[in-house]
Motif scaffolding. Structure first.
Motif, PDB file in Angstrom:
ATOM      1  N   SER A   1      47.932 -26.454  40.217  1.00  0.00           N
ATOM      2  CA  SER A   1      46.831 -26.783  41.131  1.00  0.00           C
ATOM      3  C   SER A   1      46.461 -28.269  41.102  1.00  0.00           C
ATOM      4  CB  SER A   1      45.602 -25.943  40.781  1.00  0.00           C
ATOM      5  OG  SER A   1      45.264 -26.150  39.428  1.00  0.00           O
ATOM      6  N   GLU A   2      46.777 -28.959  40.010  1.00  0.00           N
ATOM      7  CA  GLU A   2      46.431 -30.376  39.931  1.00  0.00           C
ATOM      8  C   GLU A   2      47.187 -31.178  40.984  1.00  0.00           C
ATOM      9  OE1 GLU A   2      46.966 -31.648  35.804  1.00  0.00           O
ATOM     10  OE2 GLU A   2      46.069 -29.778  35.148  1.00  0.00           O
ATOM     11  N   LEU A   3      48.455 -30.850  41.157  1.00  0.00           N
ATOM     12  CA  LEU A   3      49.249 -31.555  42.177  1.00  0.00           C
ATOM     13  C   LEU A   3      48.813 -31.147  43.581  1.00  0.00           C
ATOM     14  CD1 LEU A   3      52.768 -31.462  40.467  1.00  0.00           C
ATOM     15  CD2 LEU A   3      51.574 -33.519  41.211  1.00  0.00           C
ATOM     16  N   VAL A   4      48.527 -29.878  43.737  1.00  0.00           N
ATOM     17  CA  VAL A   4      48.056 -29.380  45.042  1.00  0.00           C
ATOM     18  C   VAL A   4      46.785 -30.117  45.447  1.00  0.00           C
ATOM     19  CG1 VAL A   4      47.076 -27.357  46.210  1.00  0.00           C
ATOM     20  CG2 VAL A   4      49.143 -27.110  44.799  1.00  0.00           C
ATOM     21  N   LEU A   5      45.870 -30.253  44.509  1.00  0.00           N
ATOM     22  CA  LEU A   5      44.591 -30.897  44.793  1.00  0.00           C
ATOM     23  C   LEU A   5      44.761 -32.367  45.175  1.00  0.00           C
ATOM     24  CD1 LEU A   5      41.678 -29.861  44.740  1.00  0.00           C
ATOM     25  CD2 LEU A   5      41.427 -30.918  42.489  1.00  0.00           C
ATOM     26  N   LEU A   6      45.614 -33.072  44.434  1.00  0.00           N
ATOM     27  CA  LEU A   6      45.845 -34.492  44.759  1.00  0.00           C
ATOM     28  C   LEU A   6      46.387 -34.631  46.176  1.00  0.00           C
ATOM     29  CD1 LEU A   6      47.421 -36.063  41.522  1.00  0.00           C
ATOM     30  CD2 LEU A   6      45.081 -36.248  42.364  1.00  0.00           C
ATOM     31  N   ALA A   7      47.293 -33.732  46.545  1.00  0.00           N
ATOM     32  CA  ALA A   7      47.872 -33.779  47.893  1.00  0.00           C
ATOM     33  C   ALA A   7      46.782 -33.527  48.936  1.00  0.00           C
ATOM     34  CB  ALA A   7      48.993 -32.759  48.014  1.00  0.00           C
ATOM     35  N   GLU A   8      45.978 -32.527  48.700  1.00  0.00           N
ATOM     36  CA  GLU A   8      44.930 -32.174  49.677  1.00  0.00           C
ATOM     37  C   GLU A   8      43.907 -33.292  49.814  1.00  0.00           C
ATOM     38  OE1 GLU A   8      43.515 -28.357  48.355  1.00  0.00           O
ATOM     39  OE2 GLU A   8      45.055 -27.296  49.522  1.00  0.00           O
ATOM     40  N   GLN A   9      43.547 -33.875  48.685  1.00  0.00           N
ATOM     41  CA  GLN A   9      42.543 -34.946  48.723  1.00  0.00           C
ATOM     42  C   GLN A   9      43.029 -36.173  49.475  1.00  0.00           C
ATOM     43  OE1 GLN A   9      41.818 -35.110  44.535  1.00  0.00           O
ATOM     44  NE2 GLN A   9      40.001 -33.795  44.627  1.00  0.00           N
ATOM     45  N   ALA A  10      44.358 -36.322  49.562  1.00  0.00           N
ATOM     46  CA  ALA A  10      44.908 -37.493  50.257  1.00  0.00           C
ATOM     47  C   ALA A  10      45.130 -37.228  51.746  1.00  0.00           C
ATOM     48  CB  ALA A  10      46.225 -37.901  49.594  1.00  0.00           C
ATOM     49  N   GLY A  11      44.774 -36.029  52.209  1.00  0.00           N
ATOM     50  CA  GLY A  11      44.934 -35.761  53.641  1.00  0.00           C
ATOM     51  C   GLY A  11      46.223 -35.050  53.974  1.00  0.00           C
ATOM     52  N   LEU A  12      46.770 -34.358  53.009  1.00  0.00           N
ATOM     53  CA  LEU A  12      48.017 -33.634  53.236  1.00  0.00           C
ATOM     54  C   LEU A  12      47.759 -32.130  53.149  1.00  0.00           C
ATOM     55  CD1 LEU A  12      50.018 -35.997  50.906  1.00  0.00           C
ATOM     56  CD2 LEU A  12      50.473 -35.756  53.364  1.00  0.00           C
ATOM     57  N   ARG A  13      48.479 -31.381  53.976  1.00  0.00           N
ATOM     58  CA  ARG A  13      48.367 -29.929  53.919  1.00  0.00           C
ATOM     59  C   ARG A  13      49.541 -29.391  53.112  1.00  0.00           C
ATOM     60  NH1 ARG A  13      50.035 -26.242  58.808  1.00  0.00           N
ATOM     61  NH2 ARG A  13      49.858 -24.230  57.776  1.00  0.00           N
ATOM     62  N   VAL A  14      49.259 -28.458  52.216  1.00  0.00           N
ATOM     63  CA  VAL A  14      50.317 -27.913  51.366  1.00  0.00           C
ATOM     64  C   VAL A  14      50.947 -26.723  52.080  1.00  0.00           C
ATOM     65  CG1 VAL A  14      50.845 -26.910  49.109  1.00  0.00           C
ATOM     66  CG2 VAL A  14      49.100 -28.703  49.308  1.00  0.00           C
ATOM     67  N   LEU A  15      52.179 -26.892  52.534  1.00  0.00           N
ATOM     68  CA  LEU A  15      52.853 -25.824  53.285  1.00  0.00           C
ATOM     69  C   LEU A  15      53.519 -24.813  52.359  1.00  0.00           C
ATOM     70  CD1 LEU A  15      54.638 -28.013  56.016  1.00  0.00           C
ATOM     71  CD2 LEU A  15      52.470 -26.795  56.223  1.00  0.00           C
ATOM     72  N   GLU A  16      54.224 -25.327  51.356  1.00  0.00           N
ATOM     73  CA  GLU A  16      54.924 -24.447  50.420  1.00  0.00           C
ATOM     74  C   GLU A  16      55.048 -25.146  49.080  1.00  0.00           C
ATOM     75  OE1 GLU A  16      58.733 -22.846  51.810  1.00  0.00           O
ATOM     76  OE2 GLU A  16      58.104 -23.294  53.844  1.00  0.00           O
ATOM     77  N   THR A  17      55.178 -24.359  48.027  1.00  0.00           N
ATOM     78  CA  THR A  17      55.439 -24.963  46.707  1.00  0.00           C
ATOM     79  C   THR A  17      56.458 -24.116  45.949  1.00  0.00           C
ATOM     80  OG1 THR A  17      53.722 -23.716  45.538  1.00  0.00           O
ATOM     81  CG2 THR A  17      53.050 -25.821  46.499  1.00  0.00           C
ATOM     82  N   LEU A  18      57.095 -24.758  44.998  1.00  0.00           N
ATOM     83  CA  LEU A  18      57.999 -24.050  44.088  1.00  0.00           C
ATOM     84  C   LEU A  18      57.798 -24.659  42.706  1.00  0.00           C
ATOM     85  CD1 LEU A  18      60.553 -22.176  43.630  1.00  0.00           C
ATOM     86  CD2 LEU A  18      61.896 -24.256  43.903  1.00  0.00           C
ATOM     87  N   SER A  19      57.525 -23.817  41.729  1.00  0.00           N
ATOM     88  CA  SER A  19      57.380 -24.320  40.366  1.00  0.00           C
ATOM     89  C   SER A  19      58.371 -23.583  39.483  1.00  0.00           C
ATOM     90  CB  SER A  19      55.948 -24.086  39.882  1.00  0.00           C
ATOM     91  OG  SER A  19      55.846 -24.433  38.518  1.00  0.00           O
TER      92      SER A  19
END
Ligand SMILES: C[S@@+](CC[C@H](N)C(=O)[O-])C[C@H]1O[C@@H](n2cnc3c(N)ncnc32)[C@H](O)[C@@H]1O
Lengths: 302, 82
Positions: free
Chosen positions: A255-273
């Motif tokens: 979630s830390e990476l997701v949050l940084l992306a969202e805060q910068a104006g990016l929408r998270v479409l998909e993730t893989l961990s």
């Protein structure tokens, strides 16, 4: 003999401790593994000439050994060994001998590490395959250049501008681009990615395994969002609880990476961990790699 | 090398412990190909156990390039002396 067969024979004969891991990667997806050996190692052979397999595989083995040892020390100490970007810059990125070896080693992890083979498959299927025909790509911290070159190879109308802070990266990425017959569509410039102006005109941005190297990871996501045209996509990867001599920012949760992306104006479409097949005995940390498929938002929430 | 190698004698118990094999014997010529389970991860476990036992610290370049137990014993010898 195929390139994959040559590679396997070399690992088995010269690096028996690395055999198991390589075998695991190949077992995950043999067709893909062999195809990357042919393509990626094929480019390296054209770039480096005779002895390329030995050179790159030795580098891979050293890199993996360094990573494993760093992880063992991290398990014991509870923190990454480096905290200063400046020190890492001097000791690693700016140091030719260290960096050349490091980058050839990292290049092979894209298919010799089982979890990175999964990321490569995700990258191709969900990011590269959906790029516009004539995509203008920006790659931040290309290192060896392999990620972006793979996209150009699959998308014959695309072009790429890459920015890395290491002189070794610029030389290696250019040499691989020439070897791959892609030099006319790929340009590389020595530059701190964090100083890239917000041109807002790229169709897509690639940035793999830079974010954990930075003292200010939030800034990187702002740069990515600024580089993209509205609606443009990014493929970003980072390492979580995975030590390396040049890892500074310890991400612990996805979630830390997701949050940084969202805060910068990016929408998270998909993730893989994904994590490696095996860890150190008694490990408290799963050293994993996370990739995010992002899109620059055009509205408040999407 | 004619002289006794204290490091080699003291290494055997560490090998038995890391590879979980009471019967395991090692000589200077032993390599990863001779020991079941000696891969890149168990190698690090072994190195960290050795560091603790001998109160030394390896550089990562030293850890990667060791070819056999003989080289390992020599390296321990050199590090414990310096
Ligand atoms: C782990 S490598 C990643 C290479 C490649 N992207 C990959 O995923 O395999 C990290 C790269 O980041 C580069 N780098 C570090 N700091 C940077 C910065 N501020 N701007 C641009 N590149 C940077 C290093 O020179 C190195 O090439």
């Amino acid at each position: 003999m195929t390139v994959a067969a040559e590679l396997l024979a070399y690992v088995k004969a010269r690096h028996p401790r690395s055999w198991r891991g390589v075998e695991e990667a190949r077992a995950l997806d043999t067709a893909r593994f062999d195809a990357y050996a042919e393509l990626l190692l094929g480019w390296a052979i054209r770039a480096l000439g005779d002895g390329a397999i030995a050179r790159t595989v030795d580098a891979f083995v050293h890199f993996t050994s360094d990573v494993n040892l760093a992880q063992g020390r991290y398990e014991a100490d509870g923190r990454y060994e480096s905290s200063s970007y400046r020190e890492v810059y001097e000791a690693v990125y700016a140091d030719r001998a260290t960096m050349d070896d490091y980058l050839w080693g990292v290049y092979l992890t894209n298919f010799l590490w089982v979890h990175h083979l999964e990321i490569s498959a995700f990258y191709e299927a969900r990011f590269v395959a959906r790029l516009p025909e004539r995509a203008r790509l920006v790659e931040l911290a290309p290192g060896h250049g392999g990620w972006g070159l793979l996209a150009l190879h699959r998308r014959p109308g695309a072009t790429l501008a890459g920015f890395d802070i290491s002189p070794s990266s610029i030389d290696i990425a250019r040499s691989l681009a020439r070897a791959a017959g892609l030099a006319d569509r790929a340009s590389y410039e020595l530059r701190d990615a964090l100083t890239l102006p917000a041109a807002g005109d790229a169709d897509a941005c690639i940035c793999n395994f830079l974010v954990e190297h930075l003292e200010t990871p939030a800034r990187l996501f702002e740069v990515i969002a600024g580089a993209l045209a509205p609606g443009g996509r990014a493929f970003v990867s980072g390492a979580l609880t995975a030590a390396q001599v040049d890892h500074i920012h310890e991400f612990r949760r996805e979630s830390e990476l997701v949050l940084l992306a969202e805060q910068a104006g990016l929408r998270v479409l998909e993730t893989l961990s994904v994590g490696p097949a095996r860890t150190l005995p008694g490990a408290r940390h799963l050293p994993r790699s996370m990739s995010l498929l992002l899109q620059r938002r055009t509205r408040e929430h999407w | 090398m004619g002289r006794a190698m204290p490091a080699l004698d003291e290494l055997a118990p560490l090998f038995r412990q890391v590879f979980d094999d009471d019967e395991l014997t090692v000589t200077r010529a032993t390599t990863a190909a001779d020991v079941e389970g000696w891969d890149s991860l168990t190698h690090v476990t072994l190195m960290l156990a050795i560091e603790k036992r001998f109160k030394i610290r390896f550089k990562s370049s030293q850890v990667a390039s060791l070819k056999d137990v003989g080289e390992l014993a020599d390296l321990i010898d050199a590090l414990t002396r310096s």
